[in-house]
Scaffold this motif. Structure first.
Motif, PDB file in Angstrom:
ATOM      1  N   GLU A  97       0.765  -1.119   0.027  1.00 30.16           N
ATOM      2  CA  GLU A  97       0.091  -0.113  -0.062  1.00 30.16           C
ATOM      3  C   GLU A  97       0.915   1.251   0.023  1.00 30.16           C
ATOM      4  N   ALA A  98       2.263   1.231   0.455  1.00 32.83           N
ATOM      5  CA  ALA A  98       3.038   2.220   0.530  1.00 32.83           C
ATOM      6  C   ALA A  98       3.551   2.655  -0.928  1.00 32.83           C
ATOM      7  N   TYR A  99       3.623   1.343  -1.606  1.00 38.83           N
ATOM      8  CA  TYR A  99       4.087   1.431  -2.981  1.00 38.83           C
ATOM      9  C   TYR A  99       3.533   2.413  -3.864  1.00 38.83           C
ATOM     10  N   GLU A 100       4.034   3.333  -4.687  1.00 41.26           N
ATOM     11  CA  GLU A 100       3.570   4.189  -5.514  1.00 41.26           C
ATOM     12  C   GLU A 100       3.980   4.539  -6.797  1.00 41.26           C
ATOM     13  N   MET A 101       4.678   3.539  -7.361  1.00 37.81           N
ATOM     14  CA  MET A 101       5.189   3.589  -8.633  1.00 37.81           C
ATOM     15  C   MET A 101       4.125   3.152  -9.692  1.00 37.81           C
ATOM     16  N   VAL A 102       4.295   3.788 -10.852  1.00 40.75           N
ATOM     17  CA  VAL A 102       3.271   3.406 -11.982  1.00 40.75           C
ATOM     18  C   VAL A 102       3.828   3.215 -13.288  1.00 40.75           C
ATOM     19  N   PRO A 103       3.690   2.294 -13.988  1.00 43.75           N
ATOM     20  CA  PRO A 103       2.102   2.039 -14.151  1.00 43.75           C
ATOM     21  C   PRO A 103       1.957   0.485 -13.427  1.00 43.75           C
ATOM     22  N   THR A 104       2.682   0.085 -12.872  1.00 43.17           N
ATOM     23  CA  THR A 104       2.804  -1.323 -12.127  1.00 43.17           C
ATOM     24  C   THR A 104       1.544  -1.542 -11.243  1.00 43.17           C
ATOM     25  N   LYS A 207       9.794   7.511  -1.375  1.00 45.76           N
ATOM     26  CA  LYS A 207       9.769   8.918  -1.340  1.00 45.76           C
ATOM     27  C   LYS A 207      11.335   9.216  -1.647  1.00 45.76           C
ATOM     28  N   GLY A 208      12.445   8.476  -1.193  1.00 48.59           N
ATOM     29  CA  GLY A 208      13.827   8.729  -1.805  1.00 48.59           C
ATOM     30  C   GLY A 208      13.857   9.000  -3.268  1.00 48.59           C
ATOM     31  N   PHE A 209      13.208   7.883  -3.882  1.00 53.92           N
ATOM     32  CA  PHE A 209      13.270   7.975  -5.513  1.00 53.92           C
ATOM     33  C   PHE A 209      12.407   9.075  -6.004  1.00 53.92           C
ATOM     34  N   PHE A 210      11.479   9.434  -5.506  1.00 51.15           N
ATOM     35  CA  PHE A 210      10.575  10.538  -6.050  1.00 51.15           C
ATOM     36  C   PHE A 210      11.378  11.911  -5.741  1.00 51.15           C
ATOM     37  N   ASP A 211      12.140  12.103  -4.531  1.00 52.16           N
ATOM     38  CA  ASP A 211      12.944  13.401  -4.071  1.00 52.16           C
ATOM     39  C   ASP A 211      13.929  13.393  -5.265  1.00 52.16           C
ATOM     40  N   LEU A 248       6.480  11.000 -11.693  1.00 54.30           N
ATOM     41  CA  LEU A 248       7.272  10.784 -10.416  1.00 54.30           C
ATOM     42  C   LEU A 248       7.334   9.334 -10.401  1.00 54.30           C
ATOM     43  N   GLY A 249       5.844   8.531 -10.613  1.00 50.29           N
ATOM     44  CA  GLY A 249       5.831   7.456 -10.432  1.00 50.29           C
ATOM     45  C   GLY A 249       6.494   6.553 -11.540  1.00 50.29           C
ATOM     46  N   LEU A 250       6.202   7.132 -12.692  1.00 53.51           N
ATOM     47  CA  LEU A 250       7.099   6.197 -13.995  1.00 53.51           C
ATOM     48  C   LEU A 250       8.391   6.245 -14.098  1.00 53.51           C
ATOM     49  N   VAL A 251       8.905   7.475 -13.998  1.00 52.01           N
ATOM     50  CA  VAL A 251      10.533   7.665 -13.925  1.00 52.01           C
ATOM     51  C   VAL A 251      11.256   6.940 -12.789  1.00 52.01           C
ATOM     52  N   SER A 252      10.425   6.782 -11.489  1.00 51.38           N
ATOM     53  CA  SER A 252      11.026   5.958 -10.311  1.00 51.38           C
ATOM     54  C   SER A 252      10.995   4.572 -10.768  1.00 51.38           C
TER      55      SER A 252
END
Length: 421
Positions: A97-104, A207-211, A248-252
């Motif tokens: 539920e904490a995972y926020e990367m797309v489009p997975t 969050k580290g990836f997004f930052d 953010l989610g796609l590039v991460s």
């Protein structure tokens, strides 16, 4: 008298048995601490696949979830997002539920335009254009230690080669690799002794990836560069500019996928080849066997174990599933299923049904990076065997295996005669 004091292992929290799970379906399986992992990651998963093991079992560990144990079940779940959603693809649930990367974490049709954006930069034609660059990286690394008579393959090659290739493809500096690798590790093997702790670890890494990617995205929006990130962030979704959160989610996700999976698959492959010189000799005898054998490597050395979310109550392969249940899909168990593959632990370069595996998943979420991964493995084997035709594991070597969403291995010391003989 032996005065050694054994370090006590943390007590793994156990979820209560749900009413819809039968006691005979229960197995203690912890994706992050597989029993027998010291003997090997794939060996540990294979121990689960006994003749009396149901096709779906339920584990009270890592928050409580189902585990698919047979290739046919893994394949079917991947191919039916209408019944098995990607809204939660990590276990424990708190981490998923904490995972926020797309489009997975998306399902079709929402998923489809984002996948098309990724495919634009990673399709087979695009990957073939950079084969020369990929080969140059492999040659430079192998030439750097071939005369030494040995290397730690995981550290000196696998941990550098695919990372260097991918960061160049994304237009990012190699100096950022250690920080990104640390974040990737916390995403795929989150630290913590409880589901809640693992969820917090994954959230921090996400969050580290997004930052990290936020200022890169800002700099490349509206640009005309040919790097993978510029191509992604300037793609339109349903005729409109991609939203900032999706960027953010796609590039991460691109970074996460490029920094962890092939790295570890390469090391598992080389451990096997170092212990089976007859397979190496067969590859050397016929260039076509080497190329065809790459698919066999992917069948044998799958490293990903993600999950799917049950959309509605149903009966499925002898199990009563409830909406909201999670099913873990250890892709290694598809390739190692002896009901589909004869002697599955063996690398057989002449195997006929070699493509019958889920190493790259199936269905709409089939791995977008599979063409790059295949080329990286082919190039590695070709250039390695040109320079180091025979090699072995260092005597007494004990690789260190880690299980998780993506399996890993450390300490892979290989040795050979410095002249390559």
């Amino acid at each position: 008298m032996n005065t050694d004091i054994l370090t006590p292992q943390p007590v793994r929290p156990r979820a209560a048995l749900p009413d819809h799970v039968r006691p005979e379906q229960v197995r203690d399986i912890d994706i992050y601490a597989l029993d027998g992992i010291e003997e090997g990651f794939h060996e540990a998963w294979k121990r689960v696949q006994t003749p009396d093991t149901p096709p779906l079992v339920w584990t009270p560990l890592t928050g409580g979830h189902w585990v698919a144990t047979r290739g046919a079940v893994i394949d079917e779940v991947y191919r039916h997002p209408d019944r098995f959603s990607s809204r939660v693809i990590w276990v424990p649930r708190e981490a998923g539920e904490a995972y926020e990367m797309v489009p997975t974490k998306m399902d079709p049709p929402e998923h489809t335009p984002y996948r098309k954006a990724i495919d634009k930069g990673l399709n087979l034609a695009q990957v073939r254009k950079i084969e020369g660059d990929i080969r140059a990286v492999a040659i430079e690394l192998i030439d750097g230690f071939a005369r030494n008579g040995g290397c730690d393959f995981a550290r000196d090659y696998a941990g550098i080669f695919p990372v260097k290739v991918f960061l160049a493809l994304a237009g990012l500096p190699m100096d950022d690799a250690p920080m990104l690798n640390a974040l990737a590790k916390e995403m795929t093997r989150p630290s913590g002794d409880t589901p809640e702790e693992q969820g917090r670890s994954l959230q921090a890494a996400n969050k580290g990836f997004f930052d990290y990617v936020a200022p890169i995205i800002a700099a490349r929006r509206g640009g005309d560069g040919t790097d993978l990130i510029t191509m992604m962030v300037n793609s339109e979704i349903d005729g409109k500019a991609m939203s900032p959160d999706k960027m953010l989610g796609l590039v991460s996700l691109l970074l996460l996928g490029g920094l962890d999976t092939v790295v570890n698959m390469l090391s598992f492959m080389m451990i096997y080849l170092a212990r089976h010189p007859e397979t190496v000799a067969e590859m050397r005898s016929d260039p076509m066997k080497l190329q065809r054998g790459v698919e066999e490597m992917f069948r044998r050395f799958a490293v990903v174990s993600d999950a799917r979310y049950v959309v509605a109550d149903m009966e499925f392969h002898g199990a009563r599933l409830k909406a909201g249940d999670l099913i873990l899909l250890p892709t290694a168990l598809h390739g190692l299923d002896d009901s589909q593959h004869v002697d599955p632990m063996k690398v057989d370069l002449s195997r006929r049904n070699v493509a019958d595996h889920s190493t790259f998943a199936q269905g709409p979420h089939r791995c977008a990076g599979m063409h790059l991964a295949r080329l990286e493995v082919i190039v590695t084997l070709q250039e390695w065997l040109k320079r180091i035709p025979t090699f072995a594991m260092e005597q007494g070597a004990t690789p260190i295996y880690h299980s998780g969403i993506v399996a890993a291995v450390e300490n892979v010391p290989l040795v050979w005669e410095p002249d390559g003989s």
